[in-house]
Design an enzyme around this catalytic site. Structure first.
Site, PDB file in Angstrom:
ATOM      1  N   VAL A  15      18.334  18.509 -20.582  1.00 49.05           N
ATOM      2  CA  VAL A  15      18.007  17.037 -19.948  1.00 49.05           C
ATOM      3  C   VAL A  15      16.595  16.458 -19.939  1.00 49.05           C
ATOM      4  O   VAL A  15      17.390  15.387 -19.902  1.00 49.05           O
ATOM      5  CB  VAL A  15      17.578  18.339 -18.939  1.00 49.05           C
ATOM      6  CG1 VAL A  15      16.714  17.020 -17.694  1.00 49.05           C
ATOM      7  CG2 VAL A  15      18.611  19.273 -17.596  1.00 49.05           C
ATOM      8  N   ASN A 106       7.482  21.004 -26.043  1.00 50.01           N
ATOM      9  CA  ASN A 106       6.232  21.110 -26.008  1.00 50.01           C
ATOM     10  C   ASN A 106       6.057  22.340 -27.177  1.00 50.01           C
ATOM     11  O   ASN A 106       6.372  23.302 -27.104  1.00 50.01           O
ATOM     12  CB  ASN A 106       6.324  22.210 -24.198  1.00 50.01           C
ATOM     13  CG  ASN A 106       6.229  20.937 -23.420  1.00 50.01           C
ATOM     14  OD1 ASN A 106       5.204  20.040 -23.219  1.00 50.01           O
ATOM     15  ND2 ASN A 106       6.157  21.570 -22.352  1.00 50.01           N
ATOM     16  N   SER A 132       5.085  14.360 -21.104  1.00 48.50           N
ATOM     17  CA  SER A 132       5.336  14.578 -19.735  1.00 48.50           C
ATOM     18  C   SER A 132       5.428  13.908 -18.539  1.00 48.50           C
ATOM     19  O   SER A 132       5.633  12.568 -19.230  1.00 48.50           O
ATOM     20  CB  SER A 132       3.791  15.010 -19.808  1.00 48.50           C
ATOM     21  OG  SER A 132       3.249  15.111 -17.978  1.00 48.50           O
ATOM     22  N   LYS A 186      -0.980  18.066 -24.562  1.00 54.07           N
ATOM     23  CA  LYS A 186       0.273  18.542 -24.188  1.00 54.07           C
ATOM     24  C   LYS A 186      -0.217  19.497 -23.779  1.00 54.07           C
ATOM     25  O   LYS A 186      -0.272  20.271 -22.087  1.00 54.07           O
ATOM     26  CB  LYS A 186       1.025  17.932 -24.881  1.00 54.07           C
ATOM     27  CG  LYS A 186       2.411  18.508 -23.693  1.00 54.07           C
ATOM     28  CD  LYS A 186       2.592  17.288 -22.664  1.00 54.07           C
ATOM     29  CE  LYS A 186       3.833  18.189 -21.838  1.00 54.07           C
ATOM     30  NZ  LYS A 186       4.264  18.974 -21.177  1.00 54.07           N
ATOM     31  N   HIS A 189      -2.650  19.405 -21.069  1.00 56.53           N
ATOM     32  CA  HIS A 189      -2.452  18.587 -20.126  1.00 56.53           C
ATOM     33  C   HIS A 189      -1.862  19.837 -18.790  1.00 56.53           C
ATOM     34  O   HIS A 189      -1.885  19.663 -18.433  1.00 56.53           O
ATOM     35  CB  HIS A 189      -1.268  17.800 -20.135  1.00 56.53           C
ATOM     36  CG  HIS A 189      -0.663  17.495 -19.352  1.00 56.53           C
ATOM     37  ND1 HIS A 189       0.479  18.490 -19.081  1.00 56.53           N
ATOM     38  CD2 HIS A 189      -0.447  16.037 -18.490  1.00 56.53           C
ATOM     39  CE1 HIS A 189       1.182  17.167 -18.173  1.00 56.53           C
ATOM     40  NE2 HIS A 189       0.695  16.359 -17.553  1.00 56.53           N
ATOM     41  N   ASN A 190      -0.665  20.668 -19.935  1.00 52.73           N
ATOM     42  CA  ASN A 190      -0.428  21.782 -19.423  1.00 52.73           C
ATOM     43  C   ASN A 190      -0.660  22.953 -18.259  1.00 52.73           C
ATOM     44  O   ASN A 190      -0.827  23.271 -17.481  1.00 52.73           O
ATOM     45  CB  ASN A 190       0.635  21.995 -19.969  1.00 52.73           C
ATOM     46  CG  ASN A 190       2.173  21.217 -19.561  1.00 52.73           C
ATOM     47  OD1 ASN A 190       2.275  19.779 -19.714  1.00 52.73           O
ATOM     48  ND2 ASN A 190       3.209  22.112 -19.991  1.00 52.73           N
ATOM     49  N   GLU A 193      -2.467  21.676 -15.446  1.00 45.52           N
ATOM     50  CA  GLU A 193      -1.347  21.502 -14.412  1.00 45.52           C
ATOM     51  C   GLU A 193      -0.711  22.836 -13.447  1.00 45.52           C
ATOM     52  O   GLU A 193      -0.914  23.074 -12.553  1.00 45.52           O
ATOM     53  CB  GLU A 193      -0.066  20.779 -15.448  1.00 45.52           C
ATOM     54  CG  GLU A 193       1.087  21.776 -14.149  1.00 45.52           C
ATOM     55  CD  GLU A 193       2.533  20.957 -15.366  1.00 45.52           C
ATOM     56  OE1 GLU A 193       2.369  20.224 -15.902  1.00 45.52           O
ATOM     57  OE2 GLU A 193       3.001  21.770 -15.640  1.00 45.52           O
ATOM     58  N   TYR A 194      -1.468  23.704 -14.834  1.00 41.43           N
ATOM     59  CA  TYR A 194      -1.462  25.006 -13.922  1.00 41.43           C
ATOM     60  C   TYR A 194      -2.571  25.450 -13.147  1.00 41.43           C
ATOM     61  O   TYR A 194      -2.253  25.650 -11.862  1.00 41.43           O
ATOM     62  CB  TYR A 194      -1.824  25.948 -15.317  1.00 41.43           C
ATOM     63  CG  TYR A 194      -0.250  26.823 -16.288  1.00 41.43           C
ATOM     64  CD1 TYR A 194       0.090  26.470 -16.500  1.00 41.43           C
ATOM     65  CD2 TYR A 194      -0.629  28.200 -15.861  1.00 41.43           C
ATOM     66  CE1 TYR A 194       1.805  26.414 -17.206  1.00 41.43           C
ATOM     67  CE2 TYR A 194       0.868  28.582 -17.125  1.00 41.43           C
ATOM     68  CZ  TYR A 194       2.353  27.820 -17.663  1.00 41.43           C
ATOM     69  OH  TYR A 194       2.779  28.107 -17.947  1.00 41.43           O
TER      70      TYR A 194
HETATM   71  C1  6PG Z   1       5.822  18.363 -18.441  1.00 41.81           C
HETATM   72  C2  6PG Z   1       5.511  19.334 -17.773  1.00 41.81           C
HETATM   73  C3  6PG Z   1       6.356  20.486 -18.558  1.00 41.81           C
HETATM   74  C4  6PG Z   1       7.575  21.694 -18.812  1.00 41.81           C
HETATM   75  C5  6PG Z   1       6.073  22.610 -18.205  1.00 41.81           C
HETATM   76  C6  6PG Z   1       6.099  23.576 -17.210  1.00 41.81           C
HETATM   77  O1  6PG Z   1       4.510  18.309 -18.428  1.00 41.81           O
HETATM   78  O2  6PG Z   1       6.187  17.212 -17.446  1.00 41.81           O
HETATM   79  O3  6PG Z   1       4.819  20.016 -17.452  1.00 41.81           O
HETATM   80  O4  6PG Z   1       6.632  20.083 -19.927  1.00 41.81           O
HETATM   81  O5  6PG Z   1       7.576  21.745 -16.365  1.00 41.81           O
HETATM   82  O6  6PG Z   1       7.201  23.012 -19.217  1.00 41.81           O
HETATM   83  O7  6PG Z   1       5.693  25.063 -17.677  1.00 41.81           O
HETATM   84  P1  6PG Z   1       6.018  26.634 -17.137  1.00 41.81           P
HETATM   85  O8  6PG Z   1       7.745  26.400 -16.979  1.00 41.81           O
HETATM   86  O9  6PG Z   1       5.140  26.863 -17.641  1.00 41.81           O
HETATM   87  O10 6PG Z   1       5.726  25.666 -15.989  1.00 41.81           O
END
Ligand code: 6PG
Length: 467
Positions: A15, A106, A132, A186, A189-190, A193-194
């Site tokens: 994808v 990633n 991202s 990155k 960033h994640n 995001e968490y």
């Molecule tokens: C982004 C997202 C992307 C993805 C992560 C989610 O920045 O586009 O972070 O990298 O959604 O892989 O990771 P998890 O599966 O660990 O939630």
């Protein structure tokens, strides 16, 4: 399909890779693509429609390499880990000195550093490029965080900037530092995001017992029009508005409450601990995902202790402010980690630029990031976002609400691990004198580890402890 040699290559048409390739082709760059499963190349070419004109499909690594203008730039968009090493090994025999590989997955930044060093020895360049924005971002404009030799980035900068998201015309793409810098940024960033997702889930948990999903969707949509404006709040409002066609219930109510994780949040925590940092909101978010996955244990726990009855729920306005305070603290913890890594690895990370390229395209894009960029363009005491004048003012206004929400949740037996981690961080950082004097005394008592005194120089003082 083009007869001319392609400007760039791409391996991996799952994808993200397929969407990135279409984005590149759409911006007018010839691209050669290769996928290990040849059938996927065919379906991708059909999916490409008129863009297929700019795309050269290849079914062998050597064909891909031959189809690209030298010095070659090849993007790898394969699963992080062993598949990246396998892809590099498959391409390597066909490359010429000066060619470069760009890992857009990633990746663990430690792997990126290792691969960059190994390829450098062989005369090839290696860029670690964090991308991202999910599927839609890859197709229409992601945020792109690049690490590696600056000169090599210049060779592909026009392509990267053309495909990136834009914030008021500014491309959300930048070369951030050498080797693993892009992938480290990155990863953090994640991590943020968490934390942000967990904070939002906690707010949802506090309100859901007393509100319908449809009403909550409105609450989140209203918040999205205010200082919480962000992609994650926006999609939460949308998620809450969806009804499951099978059961007629809110979609959320039929989804199992066990969160997945591919690793980047955990890596953020691991790297942070190695650097002596503790991004507690991110730690709490990773922990909450792990706890959520242990459904059997939670069932047993509920049987043993009983789940507390639904209470009144906090005030919505309090919750909005609480989320804002906790979000500022979570971002601040992420940026503090970037600052520590930059120092440790000598990356000279431009934190303002990091905030700028997160303003559009990426998953944590939010109204706050422009203010964060402005703050980092100025001077921030200790590089601590919460201490920047604008953010200190916001926190003065919003932390009382965070305190009320956490107190309310604790009282009602509602778990709010990320919100309470944010509040504890704040309460720790606002005290010049804490309680670690006792820790030092205990360490000296049982291990003669020594301590510093307030009234004398040196760090090896000892107490006259009873036996
Ligand atoms: C982004 C997202 C992307 C993805 C992560 C989610 O920045 O586009 O972070 O990298 O959604 O892989 O990771 P998890 O599966 O660990 O939630």
């Amino acid at each position: 399909m083009s007869d001319e040699k392609a400007r760039i290559g791409l391996v991996g048409l799952a994808v993200m890779g397929a969407n990135l390739a279409l984005n590149i082709a759409e911006k007018g760059f010839g691209i050669a693509v290769y996928n290990r499963t040849a059938a996927r190349v065919d379906t991708f070419m059909q999916q490409a429609g008129p863009l297929a004109e700019a795309i050269t499909p290849c079914t062998r690594p050597e064909d891909l390499v031959a189809a690209i203008q030298p010095p070659r730039a090849i993007i790898l968009m394969v699963k992080a880990g062993a598949p990246v090493d396998e892809t590099i090994a498959a391409l390597l025999p066909h490359l010429s000195p000066g060619d470069m590989l760009i890992d857009a997955g990633n990746a663990d930044f430690n792997d990126t550093r290792r691969r960059a060093a190994a390829l450098r020895e062989k005369g090839f360049a290696y860029l670690g490029m964090g991308v991202s924005g999910g599927e839609d971002g890859a197709r229409h404009g992601p945020s792109i965080m690049v690490g590696g030799p600056a000169g090599n980035y210049e060779m592909i900068r026009d392509v990267v900037e053309a495909i990136a998201a834009r914030y008021r015309g500014d491309p959300c793409a930048a070369h951030l530092g050498p080797d693993g810098a892009g992938h480290f940024v990155k990863t953090v960033h994640n991590g943020i995001e968490y934390a942000d997702m967990q904070l939002i889930a906690e707010a949802y948990g506090l309100l859901r017992a007393n509100q319908t999903a449809a009403r909550l969707s409105e609450v989140f949509a209203n918040w999205n029009a205010g200082p919480l404006n962000s992609y994650l709040i926006e999609i939460t409002a949308k998620v809450l508005s969806v009804t499951d066609p099978q059961s007629g219930q809110p979609m959320l109510d039929v989804i199992v409450d066990a969160a997945g994780q591919k690793g980047t949040g955990r890596w953020t925590v691991i790297e942070a601990l190695k650097l002596g940092q503790s991004p507690s909101t991110i730690e709490a978010a990773v922990a909450a995902r792990s706890w959520s996955a242990d459904r059997g244990a939670r069932d047993t726990g509920q049987g043993l202790f009983g789940a507390p009855p639904a209470g009144a729920g906090p005030l919505e306005a309090d919750l909005e402010s609480a989320l804002l305070a906790a979000r500022i603290i979570a971002y601040g913890q992420g940026f503090a980690l970037l600052s520590a890594a930059s120092e440790q690895f000598d990356w000279s990370l431009d934190l303002a630029r990091v905030a700028e390229i997160w303003r559009a395209g990426c998953i944590i894009r939010s109204g706050l990031l422009d203010d964060i960029a402005t703050a980092f363009r100025g001077t921030i005491p200790h590089d601590e976002l919460a201490f920047a004048p604008a953010f200190a003012e916001w926190l003065q206004r919003t932390v009382p609400a965070l305190r009320r929400v956490v107190a309310h949740a604790v009282q009602e037996g509602q778990p709010v691990p990320a919100m309470s981690a944010a509040l504890s961080w704040f309460d720790t950082m606002r005290r010049a004198r804490g309680t670690a004097n006792l820790i030092q005394a205990q360490r000296d008592f049982f291990g003669a580890h020594g301590f510093a005194r307030l009234d004398a120089p040196g760090t090896a003082h000892h107490g006259d402890w009873p036996a």
